[in-house]
Write a protein that holds these residues in place. Structure first.
Motif, PDB file in Angstrom:
ATOM      1  N   ASP A   1      -2.249 -12.133  -5.556  1.00 63.36           N
ATOM      2  CA  ASP A   1      -1.718 -10.816  -5.871  1.00 63.36           C
ATOM      3  C   ASP A   1      -0.866 -10.311  -4.716  1.00 63.36           C
ATOM      4  O   ASP A   1      -1.212 -10.513  -3.536  1.00 63.36           O
ATOM      5  N   TYR A   2       0.226  -9.650  -5.071  1.00 58.94           N
ATOM      6  CA  TYR A   2       1.087  -9.021  -4.067  1.00 58.94           C
ATOM      7  C   TYR A   2       0.697  -7.558  -3.915  1.00 58.94           C
ATOM      8  O   TYR A   2       0.447  -6.856  -4.898  1.00 58.94           O
ATOM      9  N   MET A   3       0.665  -7.112  -2.666  1.00 56.26           N
ATOM     10  CA  MET A   3       0.393  -5.698  -2.366  1.00 56.26           C
ATOM     11  C   MET A   3       1.373  -5.254  -1.291  1.00 56.26           C
ATOM     12  O   MET A   3       1.648  -5.985  -0.332  1.00 56.26           O
ATOM     13  N   GLY A   4       1.919  -4.047  -1.444  1.00 54.39           N
ATOM     14  CA  GLY A   4       2.845  -3.530  -0.453  1.00 54.39           C
ATOM     15  C   GLY A   4       2.634  -2.055  -0.196  1.00 54.39           C
ATOM     16  O   GLY A   4       2.154  -1.310  -1.062  1.00 54.39           O
ATOM     17  N   ARG A   5       3.002  -1.616   1.010  1.00 56.61           N
ATOM     18  CA  ARG A   5       2.870  -0.198   1.376  1.00 56.61           C
ATOM     19  C   ARG A   5       4.015   0.194   2.297  1.00 56.61           C
ATOM     20  O   ARG A   5       4.197  -0.384   3.365  1.00 56.61           O
ATOM     21  N   THR A   6       4.779   1.179   1.849  1.00 60.74           N
ATOM     22  CA  THR A   6       5.841   1.747   2.681  1.00 60.74           C
ATOM     23  C   THR A   6       5.332   3.062   3.261  1.00 60.74           C
ATOM     24  O   THR A   6       4.835   3.916   2.528  1.00 60.74           O
ATOM     25  N   GLU A   7       5.452   3.210   4.573  1.00 65.02           N
ATOM     26  CA  GLU A   7       4.983   4.436   5.227  1.00 65.02           C
ATOM     27  C   GLU A   7       6.142   5.160   5.885  1.00 65.02           C
ATOM     28  O   GLU A   7       6.927   4.570   6.629  1.00 65.02           O
ATOM     29  N   LEU A   8       6.239   6.448   5.604  1.00 66.59           N
ATOM     30  CA  LEU A   8       7.180   7.331   6.281  1.00 66.59           C
ATOM     31  C   LEU A   8       6.383   8.324   7.105  1.00 66.59           C
ATOM     32  O   LEU A   8       5.477   8.991   6.587  1.00 66.59           O
TER      33      LEU A   8
ATOM     34  N   GLN B   1       4.138   4.974  -0.007  1.00 63.70           N
ATOM     35  CA  GLN B   1       4.513   4.511  -1.330  1.00 63.70           C
ATOM     36  C   GLN B   1       3.813   3.160  -1.496  1.00 63.70           C
ATOM     37  O   GLN B   1       4.137   2.174  -0.832  1.00 63.70           O
ATOM     38  N   ILE B   2       2.800   3.139  -2.350  1.00 64.12           N
ATOM     39  CA  ILE B   2       1.940   1.963  -2.487  1.00 64.12           C
ATOM     40  C   ILE B   2       2.324   1.230  -3.764  1.00 64.12           C
ATOM     41  O   ILE B   2       2.418   1.830  -4.836  1.00 64.12           O
ATOM     42  N   HIS B   3       2.559  -0.061  -3.640  1.00 59.59           N
ATOM     43  CA  HIS B   3       3.036  -0.843  -4.766  1.00 59.59           C
ATOM     44  C   HIS B   3       2.330  -2.198  -4.805  1.00 59.59           C
ATOM     45  O   HIS B   3       1.776  -2.646  -3.810  1.00 59.59           O
ATOM     46  N   GLY B   4       2.352  -2.812  -5.968  1.00 58.15           N
ATOM     47  CA  GLY B   4       1.692  -4.095  -6.136  1.00 58.15           C
ATOM     48  C   GLY B   4       0.305  -3.948  -6.735  1.00 58.15           C
ATOM     49  O   GLY B   4      -0.068  -2.902  -7.282  1.00 58.15           O
ATOM     50  N   ARG B   5      -0.494  -4.990  -6.614  1.00 56.78           N
ATOM     51  CA  ARG B   5      -1.842  -5.002  -7.189  1.00 56.78           C
ATOM     52  C   ARG B   5      -2.802  -5.636  -6.195  1.00 56.78           C
ATOM     53  O   ARG B   5      -2.529  -6.686  -5.623  1.00 56.78           O
ATOM     54  N   GLY B   6      -3.952  -4.990  -5.980  1.00 58.00           N
ATOM     55  CA  GLY B   6      -4.900  -5.447  -4.982  1.00 58.00           C
ATOM     56  C   GLY B   6      -5.821  -6.540  -5.480  1.00 58.00           C
ATOM     57  O   GLY B   6      -6.142  -6.633  -6.667  1.00 58.00           O
ATOM     58  N   LEU B   7      -6.263  -7.371  -4.546  1.00 58.67           N
ATOM     59  CA  LEU B   7      -7.109  -8.514  -4.865  1.00 58.67           C
ATOM     60  C   LEU B   7      -8.529  -8.101  -5.231  1.00 58.67           C
ATOM     61  O   LEU B   7      -9.156  -8.707  -6.111  1.00 58.67           O
ATOM     62  N   THR B   8      -9.051  -7.057  -4.594  1.00 55.94           N
ATOM     63  CA  THR B   8     -10.445  -6.665  -4.824  1.00 55.94           C
ATOM     64  C   THR B   8     -10.692  -6.280  -6.274  1.00 55.94           C
ATOM     65  O   THR B   8     -11.595  -6.798  -6.930  1.00 55.94           O
ATOM     66  N   GLY B   9      -9.895  -5.362  -6.789  1.00 56.92           N
ATOM     67  CA  GLY B   9     -10.126  -4.892  -8.143  1.00 56.92           C
ATOM     68  C   GLY B   9      -9.792  -5.919  -9.203  1.00 56.92           C
ATOM     69  O   GLY B   9     -10.391  -5.921 -10.283  1.00 56.92           O
ATOM     70  N   HIS B  10      -8.855  -6.811  -8.925  1.00 60.19           N
ATOM     71  CA  HIS B  10      -8.381  -7.738  -9.954  1.00 60.19           C
ATOM     72  C   HIS B  10      -9.117  -9.075  -9.947  1.00 60.19           C
ATOM     73  O   HIS B  10      -9.446  -9.605 -11.005  1.00 60.19           O
ATOM     74  N   ASN B  11      -9.378  -9.634  -8.765  1.00 57.11           N
ATOM     75  CA  ASN B  11      -9.922 -10.993  -8.699  1.00 57.11           C
ATOM     76  C   ASN B  11     -11.340 -11.107  -8.163  1.00 57.11           C
ATOM     77  O   ASN B  11     -12.028 -12.079  -8.469  1.00 57.11           O
ATOM     78  N   LEU B  12     -11.760 -10.154  -7.341  1.00 61.00           N
ATOM     79  CA  LEU B  12     -13.019 -10.337  -6.623  1.00 61.00           C
ATOM     80  C   LEU B  12     -14.175  -9.527  -7.183  1.00 61.00           C
ATOM     81  O   LEU B  12     -15.250  -9.501  -6.609  1.00 61.00           O
ATOM     82  N   GLY B  13     -13.978  -8.835  -8.281  1.00 60.16           N
ATOM     83  CA  GLY B  13     -15.097  -8.168  -8.930  1.00 60.16           C
ATOM     84  C   GLY B  13     -15.631  -6.969  -8.196  1.00 60.16           C
ATOM     85  O   GLY B  13     -16.807  -6.626  -8.317  1.00 60.16           O
TER      86      GLY B  13
ATOM     87  N   ARG C   1      -1.673   2.139  -7.011  1.00 62.89           N
ATOM     88  CA  ARG C   1      -0.222   2.309  -6.900  1.00 62.89           C
ATOM     89  C   ARG C   1       0.170   3.773  -7.114  1.00 62.89           C
ATOM     90  O   ARG C   1      -0.163   4.383  -8.129  1.00 62.89           O
ATOM     91  N   THR C   2       0.868   4.314  -6.134  1.00 65.56           N
ATOM     92  CA  THR C   2       1.312   5.709  -6.227  1.00 65.56           C
ATOM     93  C   THR C   2       2.187   6.030  -5.032  1.00 65.56           C
ATOM     94  O   THR C   2       2.366   5.211  -4.128  1.00 65.56           O
ATOM     95  N   THR C   3       2.735   7.237  -5.015  1.00 70.00           N
ATOM     96  CA  THR C   3       3.350   7.814  -3.825  1.00 70.00           C
ATOM     97  C   THR C   3       2.434   8.932  -3.358  1.00 70.00           C
ATOM     98  O   THR C   3       2.113   9.826  -4.126  1.00 70.00           O
ATOM     99  N   ARG C   4       1.983   8.853  -2.110  1.00 70.62           N
ATOM    100  CA  ARG C   4       0.867   9.704  -1.688  1.00 70.62           C
ATOM    101  C   ARG C   4       1.092  10.301  -0.301  1.00 70.62           C
ATOM    102  O   ARG C   4       1.519   9.606   0.632  1.00 70.62           O
ATOM    103  N   LEU C   5       0.801  11.583  -0.173  1.00 74.14           N
ATOM    104  CA  LEU C   5       0.698  12.212   1.139  1.00 74.14           C
ATOM    105  C   LEU C   5      -0.622  11.793   1.770  1.00 74.14           C
ATOM    106  O   LEU C   5      -1.651  11.760   1.107  1.00 74.14           O
ATOM    107  N   PHE C   6      -0.588  11.474   3.044  1.00 73.80           N
ATOM    108  CA  PHE C   6      -1.834  11.139   3.752  1.00 73.80           C
ATOM    109  C   PHE C   6      -2.146  12.256   4.746  1.00 73.80           C
ATOM    110  O   PHE C   6      -2.666  13.292   4.370  1.00 73.80           O
ATOM    111  N   ASP C   7      -1.799  12.098   6.003  1.00 70.42           N
ATOM    112  CA  ASP C   7      -2.045  13.151   6.993  1.00 70.42           C
ATOM    113  C   ASP C   7      -0.949  14.214   6.942  1.00 70.42           C
ATOM    114  O   ASP C   7       0.224  13.908   6.707  1.00 70.42           O
ATOM    115  N   ALA C   8      -1.350  15.451   7.205  1.00 69.62           N
ATOM    116  CA  ALA C   8      -0.395  16.550   7.394  1.00 69.62           C
ATOM    117  C   ALA C   8      -1.124  17.610   8.213  1.00 69.62           C
ATOM    118  O   ALA C   8      -1.879  18.409   7.679  1.00 69.62           O
ATOM    119  N   TYR C   9      -0.918  17.602   9.542  1.00 62.74           N
ATOM    120  CA  TYR C   9      -1.731  18.484  10.386  1.00 62.74           C
ATOM    121  C   TYR C   9      -0.931  19.062  11.549  1.00 62.74           C
ATOM    122  O   TYR C   9       0.141  18.583  11.920  1.00 62.74           O
TER     123      TYR C   9
END
Length: 476
Positions: A92-99, A122-134, A147-155
């Motif tokens: 599975d491919y997983m990617g994360r773009t951070e600004l 900006q999180i894209h792709g599919r993770g191994l845990t949920g799909h293959n590893l149970g 997968r989503t576009t998400r705010l993380f820290d803002a302080y």
């Protein structure tokens, strides 16, 4: 009638809009300084020696930083797959773009010791845990998320008392500063960041990637050796318990900003032993910490009437609050002569929590890194690490109770999950890391059956998983 905004539109106007706005505020605030220095172009760096792929933007990046504005963009991409074991096999491919945007208010406004920080993904792709590893507890990837576009820290952060005290308030994450190991951070498996015991035992995984939450952190460091920090967080970073079972979907954009009645508190003291290379004394840091959660937690074995849930299937009784303790040791073991930070280093972390209300009651991880192992590869890091998460006796006993009550549909008795990881960070350039990785996951999901197994028939546990893959990290 006004037109309703689509869900996608809302997400785009959440974290992405906030970060873009903050970066523009910083650029315009720094505009006078940039204009004044506009005739002095910084020399172009060589592509393979500059800190970022896009370089200094003709001197603009340096002028922004000098004016108090730092903008960072990073892409992490990986391909991981289990060639054996788990629920199913595959890659599975997983990617994360951070600004990320940092505003130094001392440079911008003359406000000493203050800053604003925000970052989003900006999180894209599919993770191994949920799909293959149970649904294993020790996630093979520390970037895996919905997968989503998400705010993380803002302080906002303010330094006080001659910079010995700092206060941080806003949307923050515990895994930014607590239970961290500088040497464990080189590994890909998520448990070497926010330890698997915390992710398994706290509501929605606790205030850690990918879910930050409103809170306040106070840190006191009277000298270079000693520090103490404590933080108070909203009790559930997903916000409301109602709705989708996936906490990340309940707070998809990271903008819930929930402040429910429950509270998560964590505190940590650290001591850094002074280093003296000539005397043979190498750097070491020891941390001791603990946490408390005010919510009620389901009992893992007994129901509201005091009977065994595995036999009755009734609602669990509720235990008042939750808590745990942990310790961390980071130590340089062998220093490579005539270098600042090359050589062999190691880490050890241990943590525990009450057995009756926590899926994981004991946790330990340890590992070794060698920086500069090969001649001419001074920034490369080779590492091997091991992690062990014990399933609580209460959860194991519940499985046994179920099997005794359902002899025709027995299930595996969960006991523990462990992982061994071997990794190598190849620094192709200061801005580019290529990281091949091997992991062996023992007892995925704590020795549970596959989630797709027929619950009316006896089931066997998923087999150990052998994971191969590679990651690339690029700083723009």
């Amino acid at each position: 009638m006004p037109m309703k905004m689509s869900a996608t539109r809302k997400i785009n106007r959440g974290p992405a809009g906030l970060l873009f706005a903050m970066s523009m505020v910083g650029v315009f605030a720094a505009a006078p300084a940039i204009a004044a220095d506009g005739d002095n172009e910084a020399p172009a760096d060589d592509l393979w020696s500059q800190d970022t792929l896009t370089g200094d933007w003709g001197g603009l990046r340096t002028r922004l930083v000098d004016s108090g504005v730092t903008i960072g963009l990073t892409e992490v991409s990986e391909l991981l797959g289990n060639v054996s074991g788990g629920q199913r096999q595959g890659f599975d491919y997983m990617g994360r773009t951070e600004l990320a945007v940092d505003l130094d208010l001392e440079k911008l406004l003359g406000w000493h010791g203050s800053l604003i920080h925000a970052n989003g993904y900006q999180i894209h792709g599919r993770g191994l845990t949920g799909h293959n590893l149970g649904g294993n507890m020790l996630d093979p990837s520390n970037i895996e998320a919905t997968r989503t576009t998400r705010l993380f820290d803002a302080y906002f952060q303010q330094a006080l008392l001659d910079d010995t005290l700092s206060v941080r308030i806003g949307q923050i994450a515990a895994d930014d500063e607590f239970l961290t190991s500088q040497y464990a951070a080189n590994f890909i498996n998520g448990t070497f960041g926010w330890a698997g015991i915390m992710a398994a035992d706290l509501p929605s995984g606790g205030p850690a990637y990918p879910l930050a939450t409103p809170g306040v952190r106070v840190k006191y460091a009277p000298n270079e050796q000693l520090s103490w920090q404590t933080a108070l967080f909203n009790g559930d970073p997903a916000g409301s318990q109602a709705g989708n079972d996936n906490a990340q979907i309940r707070n998809r954009a990271g903008t819930t900003f929930s402040t429910n009645r429950d509270l998560f508190a964590i505190t940590e003291a650290a001591y850094a032993f002074p280093a003296d290379r000539q005397a043979g004394e190498l750097p070491a840091t020891v941390k001791l910490g603990g946490w408390y959660h005010s919510a009620r937690f389901d009992d893992l074995r007994y129901d509201v009437d005091g009977d065994k849930i595995g036999a009755t299937g009734a609602d669990p009784r509720r235990n008042v609050n939750n808590y745990g303790l942990y310790g961390v040791i980071d130590k340089m073991l062998i220093a490579k002569p005539d270098t600042e930070d090359q050589g062999l280093s190691g880490f050890l972390r241990m943590a525990g929590a009450p057995d009756d209300r926590n899926l994981v009651s004991f946790y330990v991880d340890t590992g070794l890194n060698y920086k500069g192992l090969f001649e001419g590869r001074d920034s490369d890091i080779a590492g091997i690490a091991f992690s062990f998460a014990k399933v609580s006796d209460a959860a194991s006993d519940r499985d046994k109770d179920y099997n005794r009550a359902n002899p025709g549909a027995t299930r595996p008795v969960r006991d523990y999950e462990a992982v061994i990881e071997l990794t190598y960070q190849y620094a192709a350039a200061p801005w580019w890391i290529i990281q091949p990785d091997i992991q062996y996951i023992i007892h995925p999901a704590g020795y549970a059956a596959s989630p797709t197994a027929d619950t009316s028939l006896p089931a066997s546990a998923m087999k150990d998983a052998f994971v191969l893959g590679a990651r690339t990290t690029v700083k723009f």
